[in-house]
Write a protein that holds these residues in place. Structure first.
Motif, PDB file in Angstrom:
ATOM      1  N   GLY A 245      -1.452 -51.202   8.104  1.00  0.00           N
ATOM      2  CA  GLY A 245      -2.528 -50.846   7.584  1.00  0.00           C
ATOM      3  C   GLY A 245      -3.297 -51.871   6.776  1.00  0.00           C
ATOM      4  N   ASP A 246      -4.366 -51.578   6.444  1.00  0.00           N
ATOM      5  CA  ASP A 246      -5.142 -52.673   5.763  1.00  0.00           C
ATOM      6  C   ASP A 246      -6.407 -51.839   4.840  1.00  0.00           C
ATOM      7  OD1 ASP A 246      -6.782 -55.367   5.358  1.00  0.00           O
ATOM      8  OD2 ASP A 246      -4.920 -55.794   6.817  1.00  0.00           O
TER       9      ASP A 246
ATOM     10  N   ILE B 261       5.706 -49.119  -2.730  1.00  0.00           N
ATOM     11  CA  ILE B 261       5.272 -50.119  -2.019  1.00  0.00           C
ATOM     12  C   ILE B 261       6.578 -50.437  -1.052  1.00  0.00           C
ATOM     13  CG2 ILE B 261       4.439 -52.502  -1.657  1.00  0.00           C
ATOM     14  CD1 ILE B 261       3.520 -52.541  -4.585  1.00  0.00           C
TER      15      ILE B 261
ATOM     16  N   ALA C 299      12.072 -55.477   0.977  1.00  0.00           N
ATOM     17  CA  ALA C 299      11.473 -56.761   1.387  1.00  0.00           C
ATOM     18  C   ALA C 299      10.687 -56.750   2.538  1.00  0.00           C
ATOM     19  CB  ALA C 299      12.866 -57.515   1.632  1.00  0.00           C
TER      20      ALA C 299
ATOM     21  N   SER D 165       1.702 -51.137   4.813  1.00  0.00           N
ATOM     22  CA  SER D 165       0.033 -51.796   4.822  1.00  0.00           C
ATOM     23  C   SER D 165       0.485 -53.238   4.215  1.00  0.00           C
ATOM     24  CB  SER D 165      -0.965 -51.040   4.038  1.00  0.00           C
ATOM     25  OG  SER D 165      -1.209 -49.780   4.662  1.00  0.00           O
TER      26      SER D 165
ATOM     27  N   GLU E  23      -0.159 -59.022   0.696  1.00  0.00           N
ATOM     28  CA  GLU E  23       1.282 -58.679   0.524  1.00  0.00           C
ATOM     29  C   GLU E  23       1.196 -57.060   0.761  1.00  0.00           C
ATOM     30  OE1 GLU E  23       4.308 -58.246  -0.485  1.00  0.00           O
ATOM     31  OE2 GLU E  23       4.704 -60.502  -0.669  1.00  0.00           O
ATOM     32  N   HIS E  24       2.307 -56.829   0.748  1.00  0.00           N
ATOM     33  CA  HIS E  24       2.461 -55.243   1.115  1.00  0.00           C
ATOM     34  C   HIS E  24       1.873 -54.432  -0.143  1.00  0.00           C
ATOM     35  CE1 HIS E  24       6.561 -55.859   3.300  1.00  0.00           C
ATOM     36  NE2 HIS E  24       5.757 -56.836   3.593  1.00  0.00           N
TER      37      HIS E  24
ATOM     38  N   GLY F 223       9.303 -51.898   1.529  1.00  0.00           N
ATOM     39  CA  GLY F 223       9.576 -53.251   2.377  1.00  0.00           C
ATOM     40  C   GLY F 223       9.677 -52.784   3.734  1.00  0.00           C
ATOM     41  N   SER F 224       9.902 -53.883   4.587  1.00  0.00           N
ATOM     42  CA  SER F 224      10.016 -53.527   6.075  1.00  0.00           C
ATOM     43  C   SER F 224      11.465 -52.934   6.139  1.00  0.00           C
ATOM     44  CB  SER F 224      10.034 -54.760   6.915  1.00  0.00           C
ATOM     45  OG  SER F 224       8.873 -55.123   7.071  1.00  0.00           O
TER      46      SER F 224
ATOM     47  N   TYR G 179       9.689 -51.830  -3.044  1.00  0.00           N
ATOM     48  CA  TYR G 179      10.825 -51.618  -2.823  1.00  0.00           C
ATOM     49  C   TYR G 179      11.523 -51.864  -1.612  1.00  0.00           C
ATOM     50  CZ  TYR G 179      14.386 -47.864  -1.858  1.00  0.00           C
ATOM     51  OH  TYR G 179      15.661 -47.099  -1.682  1.00  0.00           O
TER      52      TYR G 179
ATOM     53  N   HIS H  30      -0.004 -61.263   5.625  1.00  0.00           N
ATOM     54  CA  HIS H  30       0.529 -61.965   4.741  1.00  0.00           C
ATOM     55  C   HIS H  30      -0.454 -63.297   4.415  1.00  0.00           C
ATOM     56  CE1 HIS H  30       4.022 -60.066   3.170  1.00  0.00           C
ATOM     57  NE2 HIS H  30       4.182 -59.612   4.217  1.00  0.00           N
TER      58      HIS H  30
ATOM     59  N   SER I  37       1.048 -49.950  -1.170  1.00  0.00           N
ATOM     60  CA  SER I  37       1.309 -48.625  -0.898  1.00  0.00           C
ATOM     61  C   SER I  37       0.421 -47.879  -0.117  1.00  0.00           C
ATOM     62  CB  SER I  37       1.566 -47.885  -2.255  1.00  0.00           C
ATOM     63  OG  SER I  37       0.696 -47.754  -2.888  1.00  0.00           O
ATOM     64  N   ASP I  38      -0.658 -48.335   0.187  1.00  0.00           N
ATOM     65  CA  ASP I  38      -1.771 -47.730   1.194  1.00  0.00           C
ATOM     66  C   ASP I  38      -0.735 -46.922   2.197  1.00  0.00           C
ATOM     67  OD1 ASP I  38      -4.683 -48.684   0.159  1.00  0.00           O
ATOM     68  OD2 ASP I  38      -3.104 -50.155   0.121  1.00  0.00           O
TER      69      ASP I  38
END
Lengths: 404, 404
Positions: free
Chosen positions: B12-13, B53, A404, B341, B348-349, B55-56, A402, B303, B351-352
């Motif tokens: 987050g990871d 998830i 970028a 995360s 990739e990003h 985005g920035s 959701y 990334h 949702s954690d």
């Protein structure tokens, strides 16, 4: 990644005296669930939100990504779907019981001695047309059935005829607003015709001979309009299937277009074939992206107030997990939870949050290696039912960012 | 009390194999973050909500008190702001790439060999007027750029020309509804003119000579209307500034009127000058009430799938914290978290939920003295992104009681 959602119906519980004040899940020997917990994360889920007592229908809807506050229109439509009837948006569906009335028309058994056989034969002649309204009637499990009205001007604005107690007469159906008059008229006519029809059935003659209570009247309640639910595959961009022995859950799954993988002969009780269900799930996952398995025994034992049977049923689930799902666990996302709590000490659904377990390749591990209601508070997850599908989809790399 | 919000982008990871199945944050030597944790409280934040998830852009908006479901209009407007363009509400902004097309007009490199130099010169002549519409074109980092249309009747109801793959021609822009016809016409005209303009540029002649791919075409996508975001200072009754190397974050900060304190020469990567950023933050806090610092290296390493670089970048942050922020920690509110995360194992990003740390004079201490994704579950905080600004403001004694 493919997704397996296992719902042990009514899983959540409270400390139970004869289990040494442990919950059934806490007391159960469950090495496989504990392994999944250790390799994944656990936590608690409020199926609707804190303090709301979920029904299996509202909870399953919410879990599957359908806001029940938007889509839930009463239990009638969902149970009716579960009987196998194919319904249309706008149909009005009631929950119905076969019941026993005496010669004065007084209800002496609301469940017709929990009749188990002959209900298909009894149901068939109850399908009819009254005025321009089509009546669909279909038996469910035991004494349960669905009554559906299809036609112009049919609404839910009528009272029930079910007196909800014995030694009372079925209530006269009346409209609760002007637009309920036609529906009330049709339902009263249906009741009267059904008395005549049922009286003359062979099944009832046989029951009388055998000293069993006749299924000679139909009680109905809980009418609701069948909602138009968006298709699951369209909504979540994945194909899906289900395995469920109970009508209510099956009904929801059908309504959203999930494919039925339920093996023959499964029931919604503690003697159900769990191995058959889980094996079917493994098979189904070869064909579709998402599989929901509902096992009902936990809920049945809870309603029966039998914490020990509930514990044993959980142990049966755990054992069968070991024989089936555990073998494919490195390839799929597994979520194990309940749709609500049915504490054996309460014998009814409660709003206690439900333990949830999430396991997928590479997931965070919260270090909690035992799966139960109490350890769950040390786990990673604290969700609401409306979050679940989002969490499953994103964890399985199936959702879009959701932004970028 | 003044507020410092440090966002380690993509912090987050998940457990990473070459870190002995620890997360980069878990594995990092981070005495200063641990001290802040010990003196304050930690926990988890879902930047948008569980299972979404972030985005920035959507995450930063949410953190700063702007509901993305209300204000987010696509990446185009936010990136365009970040290039330094001053936009107006109603402008339509697209994300653009310098690309390479062959003599037949087929895209052979969507990123023009990731061109790093000469893009300012290439961009300048692409600013023009077509009909009554003003075209703003500004280079971003590497091959990235912003294309903005300003004028009557401009909408987003057009298709992209970006084929999103190589060896295809740029797509003809077409209107997706009647009110997109003018925009489509302007964009097609812009594409044709830009081919002629870019072909004749000195930069491209030099690239050709050097055997590099020419930046001879513009691909654009993701159009969005620039939203009218309420001013940050008005909304939160405090002055604010930002320090950010990446266009996307800087764009959001500009749009809400935060003052730019970013030192020259900071970049959005792991070789960025973290000391410069944090020193600038200390300076900025002398002037304004609220400072946002975004460090991007964590996200870049995520990334890139490099958990070890991510760990080392976190150690760099921690070290610099010790030289700067730790010295003023008894006077200000410090919040350290990530905007999402970006697990190195996923690249990739996800949702954690993201670990978050909150430290201010006199705050509750949760007794968790280590700051990482796993310990975070034992901490005090369990927030959603939309809670963050409220928590910061009230913790810093900057908000009003709701009620009496």
């Amino acid at each position: 990644m493919k997704i397996l959602l296992i719902i042990a119906d009514g899983l959540g519980d409270r400390p139970f005296e004869s289990l040494g004040w442990k919950t059934p899940l806490e007391a159960a020997h469950k090495p496989n669930l504990n392994t999944l917990a250790k390799e994944g994360m656990i936590g608690l889920i409020d199926p609707i939100k804190p303090g709301i007592i979920p029904g299996s229908d509202t909870s399953h809807l919410n879990y599957l990504g359908y806001d029940p506050f938007k889509y839930y229109t009463g239990r009638g439509p969902f149970e009716a779907m579960g009987t196998g009837l194919t319904l249309r948006g706008g149909d009005v569906a009631f929950r119905a019981n076969f019941a026993t009335v005496d010669e004065k028309g007084v209800v002496i058994d609301r469940r017709a001695g929990r009749i188990r056989e002959g209900t298909p034969e009894l149901s068939k002649p109850l399908n009819m047309k009254i005025e321009d309204v089509e009546i669909l009637f279909k038996e469910g499990t035991e004494h349960r059935a669905a009554l559906v009205l299809r036609g112009q001007g049919i609404t839910t604005n009528v009272t029930d005829n079910d007196p909800h107690a014995e030694n009372l007469r079925p209530k006269e159906i009346v409209a609760t607003s002007n637009d309920g008059k036609k529906t009330a008229r049709i339902l009263n006519e249906f009741y009267n015709r059904s008395l005549d029809i049922l009286k003359s059935q062979r099944v009832n003659a046989d029951r009388k001979k055998a000293g069993l209570k006749e299924a000679n009247a139909i009680l109905y309640r809980g009418g609701g309009v069948v909602p138009a639910l968006p298709n699951f595959s369209d909504r979540h961009s994945m194909s899906g299937g289900y395995i469920a022995g109970v009508a209510l859950v099956a009904g929801i799954c059908k309504l959203i277009g999930l494919k039925d993988f339920t093996p023959k002969g499964v029931t919604g009780s503690t003697d159900t074939n769990v191995l058959g269900k889980f094996s079917a799930a493994v098979q189904a996952l070869e064909e579709v992206d998402f599989v929901l398995v509902n096992v009902k025994g936990t809920d049945v034992a809870g309603h029966d107030g039998n914490g020990i049977v509930k514990k044993e049923f959980i142990e049966k689930i755990d054992k069968v997990l070991g024989e089936t799902i555990m073998k494919i666990r490195s390839d799929i996302l597994i979520c194990f939870t309940g749709d609500h709590s049915t504490p054996a000490s309460v014998k009814e659904h409660t709003s206690d949050p439900v333990p949830i377990l999430l396991h997928y390749p590479g997931c965070r591990r919260d270090g909690v290696g035992e799966f139960d209601e109490i350890k769950a508070k040390d786990g990673y997850l604290r969700l609401r039912g409306s979050d679940l599908m989002n969490v499953l989809l994103s964890s399985a790399n199936r959702s879009e960012k959701y932004g970028a």
